[in-house]
Design a protein around this motif. Structure first.
Motif, PDB file in Angstrom:
ATOM      1  N   PRO A   1       0.817  -1.212   0.000  1.00 23.39           N
ATOM      2  CA  PRO A   1       0.000   0.000   0.000  1.00 23.39           C
ATOM      3  C   PRO A   1       0.850   1.260   0.000  1.00 23.39           C
ATOM      4  O   PRO A   1       1.843   1.352   0.728  1.00 23.39           O
ATOM      5  CB  PRO A   1      -0.818  -0.127   1.293  1.00 23.39           C
ATOM      6  CG  PRO A   1      -0.871  -1.594   1.555  1.00 23.39           C
ATOM      7  CD  PRO A   1       0.448  -2.127   1.098  1.00 23.39           C
ATOM      8  N   GLY A   2       0.470   2.195  -0.812  1.00 17.03           N
ATOM      9  CA  GLY A   2       1.175   3.464  -0.889  1.00 17.03           C
ATOM     10  C   GLY A   2       0.361   4.467  -1.666  1.00 17.03           C
ATOM     11  O   GLY A   2      -0.658   4.137  -2.274  1.00 17.03           O
ATOM     12  N   ALA A   3       0.794   5.716  -1.643  1.00 17.81           N
ATOM     13  CA  ALA A   3       0.084   6.775  -2.346  1.00 17.81           C
ATOM     14  C   ALA A   3       1.055   7.894  -2.655  1.00 17.81           C
ATOM     15  O   ALA A   3       2.135   7.973  -2.076  1.00 17.81           O
ATOM     16  CB  ALA A   3      -1.089   7.291  -1.509  1.00 17.81           C
TER      17      ALA A   3
ATOM     18  N   LEU B   1      -1.348   8.784  -7.389  1.00 19.05           N
ATOM     19  CA  LEU B   1      -1.674   7.372  -7.488  1.00 19.05           C
ATOM     20  C   LEU B   1      -1.824   6.777  -6.104  1.00 19.05           C
ATOM     21  O   LEU B   1      -1.171   7.205  -5.156  1.00 19.05           O
ATOM     22  CB  LEU B   1      -0.547   6.621  -8.199  1.00 19.05           C
ATOM     23  CG  LEU B   1      -0.531   6.556  -9.735  1.00 19.05           C
ATOM     24  CD1 LEU B   1       0.800   6.005 -10.201  1.00 19.05           C
ATOM     25  CD2 LEU B   1      -1.660   5.675 -10.231  1.00 19.05           C
ATOM     26  N   TYR B   2      -2.690   5.783  -5.973  1.00 21.60           N
ATOM     27  CA  TYR B   2      -2.683   4.919  -4.796  1.00 21.60           C
ATOM     28  C   TYR B   2      -2.604   3.483  -5.302  1.00 21.60           C
ATOM     29  O   TYR B   2      -3.021   3.181  -6.423  1.00 21.60           O
ATOM     30  CB  TYR B   2      -3.942   5.120  -3.938  1.00 21.60           C
ATOM     31  CG  TYR B   2      -5.217   4.658  -4.600  1.00 21.60           C
ATOM     32  CD1 TYR B   2      -5.634   3.327  -4.528  1.00 21.60           C
ATOM     33  CD2 TYR B   2      -6.007   5.552  -5.319  1.00 21.60           C
ATOM     34  CE1 TYR B   2      -6.799   2.900  -5.158  1.00 21.60           C
ATOM     35  CE2 TYR B   2      -7.174   5.133  -5.951  1.00 21.60           C
ATOM     36  CZ  TYR B   2      -7.561   3.804  -5.864  1.00 21.60           C
ATOM     37  OH  TYR B   2      -8.691   3.380  -6.481  1.00 21.60           O
TER      38      TYR B   2
ATOM     39  N   TRP C   1      -5.552  -0.330  -7.462  1.00 20.16           N
ATOM     40  CA  TRP C   1      -4.867   0.945  -7.623  1.00 20.16           C
ATOM     41  C   TRP C   1      -5.769   1.892  -8.395  1.00 20.16           C
ATOM     42  O   TRP C   1      -6.748   1.488  -8.998  1.00 20.16           O
ATOM     43  CB  TRP C   1      -3.532   0.766  -8.360  1.00 20.16           C
ATOM     44  CG  TRP C   1      -3.663   0.414  -9.823  1.00 20.16           C
ATOM     45  CD1 TRP C   1      -3.796  -0.830 -10.362  1.00 20.16           C
ATOM     46  CD2 TRP C   1      -3.708   1.328 -10.921  1.00 20.16           C
ATOM     47  NE1 TRP C   1      -3.915  -0.756 -11.725  1.00 20.16           N
ATOM     48  CE2 TRP C   1      -3.847   0.551 -12.110  1.00 20.16           C
ATOM     49  CE3 TRP C   1      -3.621   2.711 -11.040  1.00 20.16           C
ATOM     50  CZ2 TRP C   1      -3.916   1.121 -13.365  1.00 20.16           C
ATOM     51  CZ3 TRP C   1      -3.692   3.288 -12.301  1.00 20.16           C
ATOM     52  CH2 TRP C   1      -3.828   2.491 -13.448  1.00 20.16           C
ATOM     53  N   GLY C   2      -5.448   3.144  -8.358  1.00 11.55           N
ATOM     54  CA  GLY C   2      -6.234   4.136  -9.067  1.00 11.55           C
ATOM     55  C   GLY C   2      -5.618   5.508  -8.899  1.00 11.55           C
ATOM     56  O   GLY C   2      -4.487   5.656  -8.412  1.00 11.55           O
ATOM     57  N   VAL C   3      -6.368   6.513  -9.299  1.00 15.95           N
ATOM     58  CA  VAL C   3      -5.904   7.898  -9.269  1.00 15.95           C
ATOM     59  C   VAL C   3      -6.892   8.733  -8.474  1.00 15.95           C
ATOM     60  O   VAL C   3      -8.105   8.509  -8.535  1.00 15.95           O
ATOM     61  CB  VAL C   3      -5.785   8.454 -10.705  1.00 15.95           C
ATOM     62  CG1 VAL C   3      -5.564   9.957 -10.697  1.00 15.95           C
ATOM     63  CG2 VAL C   3      -4.659   7.753 -11.454  1.00 15.95           C
TER      64      VAL C   3
ATOM     65  N   ARG D   1      -1.021   5.383   2.980  1.00 18.89           N
ATOM     66  CA  ARG D   1      -0.614   6.776   3.176  1.00 18.89           C
ATOM     67  C   ARG D   1       0.581   7.079   2.277  1.00 18.89           C
ATOM     68  O   ARG D   1       1.307   6.193   1.862  1.00 18.89           O
ATOM     69  CB  ARG D   1      -0.188   7.028   4.624  1.00 18.89           C
ATOM     70  CG  ARG D   1      -1.298   7.243   5.607  1.00 18.89           C
ATOM     71  CD  ARG D   1      -0.749   7.922   6.851  1.00 18.89           C
ATOM     72  NE  ARG D   1      -1.766   8.001   7.885  1.00 18.89           N
ATOM     73  CZ  ARG D   1      -1.969   7.086   8.805  1.00 18.89           C
ATOM     74  NH1 ARG D   1      -1.215   5.991   8.814  1.00 18.89           N
ATOM     75  NH2 ARG D   1      -2.904   7.236   9.704  1.00 18.89           N
ATOM     76  N   GLY D   2       0.768   8.344   2.043  1.00 14.83           N
ATOM     77  CA  GLY D   2       1.939   8.753   1.272  1.00 14.83           C
ATOM     78  C   GLY D   2       1.980  10.254   1.153  1.00 14.83           C
ATOM     79  O   GLY D   2       1.240  10.969   1.831  1.00 14.83           O
ATOM     80  N   GLY D   3       2.861  10.726   0.289  1.00 10.66           N
ATOM     81  CA  GLY D   3       2.978  12.165   0.123  1.00 10.66           C
ATOM     82  C   GLY D   3       3.876  12.511  -1.023  1.00 10.66           C
ATOM     83  O   GLY D   3       4.269  11.662  -1.822  1.00 10.66           O
TER      84      GLY D   3
END
Length: 374
Positions: free
Chosen positions: A281-283, A299-300, A332-334, A369-371
């Motif tokens: 999992p990431g974004a 993206l996730y 996944w998606g946007v 989560r991400g950034g």
């Protein structure tokens, strides 16, 4: 009906000793409770203002992140030299070392906490540790000793008055309610000025506004993300002049200033800057300037189902993104949203790690989560 702030009071009261001790270690002033007390007070006011929107199974992460970011904001404004255990380290190195060697987080968790890349966290950890002598075990011992000094100072503070640790929770709640009302008024005014493209909602599956399931998530008044299923290559008019489309290998988007951009699923840089393996999992967040505002998108990936809500945070602003995904729930998606930010505001946010994106499932649980890259 019970007051929705009752559980905030209980949570803050239970966590106050730990928060103040951590604030002492960040500030380095373990014998002086004033600086740590003010840091905790500001943090709790912000948390109280958003308490209804914080999923109850994610409170610790949110409060810890708020504390560290409030510390970094104050350090940047005041340019206060470091002292105490972490003397001669920078504020960012200090934050990383405290989270790693006092709070016991992993580097990947600190990266999520701050919205930095894992590489940036590792680099600051190594440099900060070298400044402190290079011995992680010894640093943990020094943290434990400094914590004892801080706790002794806190005990004196508790015994000298009616307000534990110098932080009045009643005053925090009062200030938090005022801040929440002000922010709600600002959001209402901004929303009235923004026009949401009708095309986003007119085709495909949309999960409407409303609230998340409070019984499952413990949160109140949380809007779900509009979700649209698209065919590969199908172009979506996200905003005037902005198009987004998906193919099996990643995200494509085009703005007036930067046409035909692409971010592939295999590019390691988008998952919080970490070298995450496929399926983890990431974004990501990518900002694009649009006159007086910004188009934020990303993206996730790594999800077992489509998300129910994608939320992006820039400093104190929180926005719900629209989601595009391919048929079949590929995991996944946007996501994208428009942010009424100036260039100065966006640049300022990078002092605290930049925009951060959080992905929630239908139960309100954080699943990724991400950034922005650091």
């Amino acid at each position: 009906m019970p007051d929705p702030h009752d559980d905030f009071t209980a949570y803050a009261h239970a966590q106050l000793p730990r928060l103040v001790t951590t604030a002492h270690l960040l500030s380095g002033a373990t014998g002086d409770p004033g600086e740590a007390t003010e840091l905790v007070r500001r943090t709790l006011v912000g948390v109280c203002a958003r308490w209804r929107r914080i999923p109850r199974d994610d409170v610790d992460f949110y409060v810890r992140r708020s504390l560290v970011r409030e510390f970094l904001r104050g350090a940047r404004r005041q340019q206060v030299p470091s002292h105490g255990v972490l003397k001669d380290t920078s504020a960012r190195q200090r934050a990383v070392l405290v989270m790693l060697h006092r709070e016991g987080l992993r580097e990947a968790e600190v990266a999520q906490l701050l919205g930095w890349s894992a590489g940036a966290v590792g680099s600051r950890a190594r440099r900060g540790l070298a400044v402190c002598g290079g011995d992680a075990g010894r640093l943990r011992e020094l943290f434990a000793e400094a914590a004892e000094v801080a706790e002794a100072a806190e005990a004196v503070q508790v015994g000298s008055g009616d307000v534990p640790f110098g932080v009045s929770l009643a005053a925090v709640e009062q200030r938090g309610r005022v801040l929440r009302r002000r922010r709600r008024a600002v959001v209402t005014a901004v929303c009235a000025l923004l026009v949401v493209p009708a095309g986003v909602f007119g085709v495909g599956r949309v999960v409407g506004g409303g609230t998340a399931d409070g019984a499952a998530a413990g949160a109140v008044d949380v809007a779900r993300s509009p979700i649209r299923i698209v065919a590969p290559g199908e172009r979506v008019a996200a905003l005037p002049g902005v198009q987004v489309w998906l193919t099996s290998d990643g995200k494509h988007w085009s703005t007036p200033q930067r046409p035909n951009q692409f971010l592939g699923l295999t590019e390691e840089s988008y998952a919080s800057g970490s070298k995450a393996g496929a399926g983890k999992p990431g974004a990501s967040v990518q900002p694009d300037r649009l006159n007086s505002s910004y188009f934020l998108s990303g993206l996730y990936r790594g999800l077992s189902a489509d998300p129910a809500r994608v939320e992006v945070t820039v400093d104190d602003s929180r926005m719900t993104g629209t989601v595009l995904t391919l048929a079949g729930s590929p995991g996944w998606g946007v996501w994208y949203t428009r942010a009424p930010l100036s260039l100065a505001e966006l640049k300022s946010s990078y002092g605290d790690g930049g925009p951060t994106v959080t992905v929630y499932d239908a139960a309100g649980k954080v699943v990724a989560r991400g950034g922005a890259d650091w």
